[in-house]
Motif scaffolding. Sequence first.
Motif, short mmCIF file in Angstrom:
data_model
loop_
_atom_site.label_atom_id
_atom_site.label_comp_id
_atom_site.label_asym_id
_atom_site.label_seq_id
_atom_site.Cartn_x
_atom_site.Cartn_y
_atom_site.Cartn_z
N GLU A 28 0.83 -1.21 0.00
CA GLU A 28 0.00 0.00 0.00
C GLU A 28 0.86 1.26 0.00
OE1 GLU A 28 -1.06 0.56 4.73
OE2 GLU A 28 -2.11 -1.01 3.62
N VAL A 29 2.06 1.16 0.56
CA VAL A 29 2.97 2.32 0.55
C VAL A 29 3.56 2.51 -0.85
CG1 VAL A 29 4.94 3.44 1.63
CG2 VAL A 29 3.50 1.90 2.98
N ASP A 30 3.90 1.41 -1.52
CA ASP A 30 4.34 1.52 -2.93
C ASP A 30 3.25 2.22 -3.74
OD1 ASP A 30 6.80 0.09 -2.71
OD2 ASP A 30 5.70 -1.79 -2.70
N ASN A 31 2.02 1.83 -3.49
CA ASN A 31 0.88 2.46 -4.18
C ASN A 31 0.89 3.97 -4.02
OD1 ASN A 31 -2.12 3.38 -4.36
ND2 ASN A 31 -1.77 3.19 -2.16
N ALA A 32 1.11 4.43 -2.80
CA ALA A 32 1.12 5.88 -2.54
C ALA A 32 2.29 6.55 -3.26
CB ALA A 32 1.19 6.14 -1.04
N ILE A 33 3.43 5.87 -3.30
CA ILE A 33 4.61 6.42 -3.96
C ILE A 33 4.35 6.59 -5.46
CG2 ILE A 33 6.98 5.86 -4.65
CD1 ILE A 33 7.30 4.63 -1.81
#
Length: 384
Positions: free
Chosen positions: A23-28
Amino acid sequence: MKTLFDYIEEFATASFGTFKLTEVDNAIFCRLSYLNFNGFEGKSIKYIAKNFKYTDEEIAAKANKNIIKTEELLKVLGATKRYRNVVISDFKECAEENSATAFSATTFRIQDKLYYIAYRGTDEKILSFYEDAELAYDFPIAVQLAALKYTKELMQKLKGKYVLGGHSKGGNLAMFSFMFLDKKLKKRVQTVYNNDGPGFPKNLAPVLFTEENCEKIINLSPKDSIVGRMLETCGKIIIIKSSALAVGQHNMFTWITNGYEFERAESFSNLSNYVDDSLTASLDTLFPDDLKKTVDAIYSIAKNSGLNTLEDINKSNYANILLSVLQTVKSDDNASSEAGEIIKTLSRSLVNSVDIERRLPDIDIGRIKELIDSRKADKKEAQH
């Protein structure tokens, strides 16, 4: 408190082959979609990081500190094993004079036959919140149809699995695109991330919110979420922590990471619940034309207060904000209308978010009212 940059450093050597997209990759990737990748199609993040540069004029025109920070993000990503081989496969930007209809999306090839489509959302300008609000009184809007067309054409061209995502209005575009794909294409989508983006009008929920449409949607919203709680949404809701307050939490750079995910909050804040409860109840009673007038009035409050970005909402501007609010709610057009109640609700939320302790600064309300009367008198005298 850890940030997106800390996450990148922590997982810099973990390839997507051994450590799946999070989910953090998604935000990046959503944050990267705010950059202009025109001319970099087919190039890796490593290559782009070395060659990407906004001109000073472009940075000045955007008037957005987050653009500079996003460029820094790109540079850091280019030096990591995890991101350096990610390729920009398709970038599209349709700029229009009316920025509410502008569309941009970036497709990242994560691995062979795995793609992430990031739909650009709105930035931290007050105008952007006005654009988000358009979703409440019109459906479908041009940018939604543009997003769907882009998605369909891309998935037909590039075979493989997909993750869709966007921040702010981009999150709505990701959900809309997924919901209106045919069944064959929909099966190839693994996850849909809505990063604090608005939903859809309540009257459309019975049609849009089918089990098939909602099962892959994940909504990430900060504790003080306002934009992310506009209208109705479906799917899994994850409430996360931010280092900012109130509307400032809409900025993904303030979202706190915890390992491979964002740090969880137990519930939405009282501010977020107040806006959601009051606004949702009010919106159900308004016709589209009245709702548009309400949105115009809220934007007028911000404009008359001298607010251009979220950073302008601070204690020093409080008097101007309050003055503009009082002028608007006292106007003949809104005084006794349901639209006026919505204006009061959102305006109260705006001024309550100014002080870090959620307390109103000491302001002489009587003096503010005198200023309003004085302005009205000046206007009458000028007319004569």
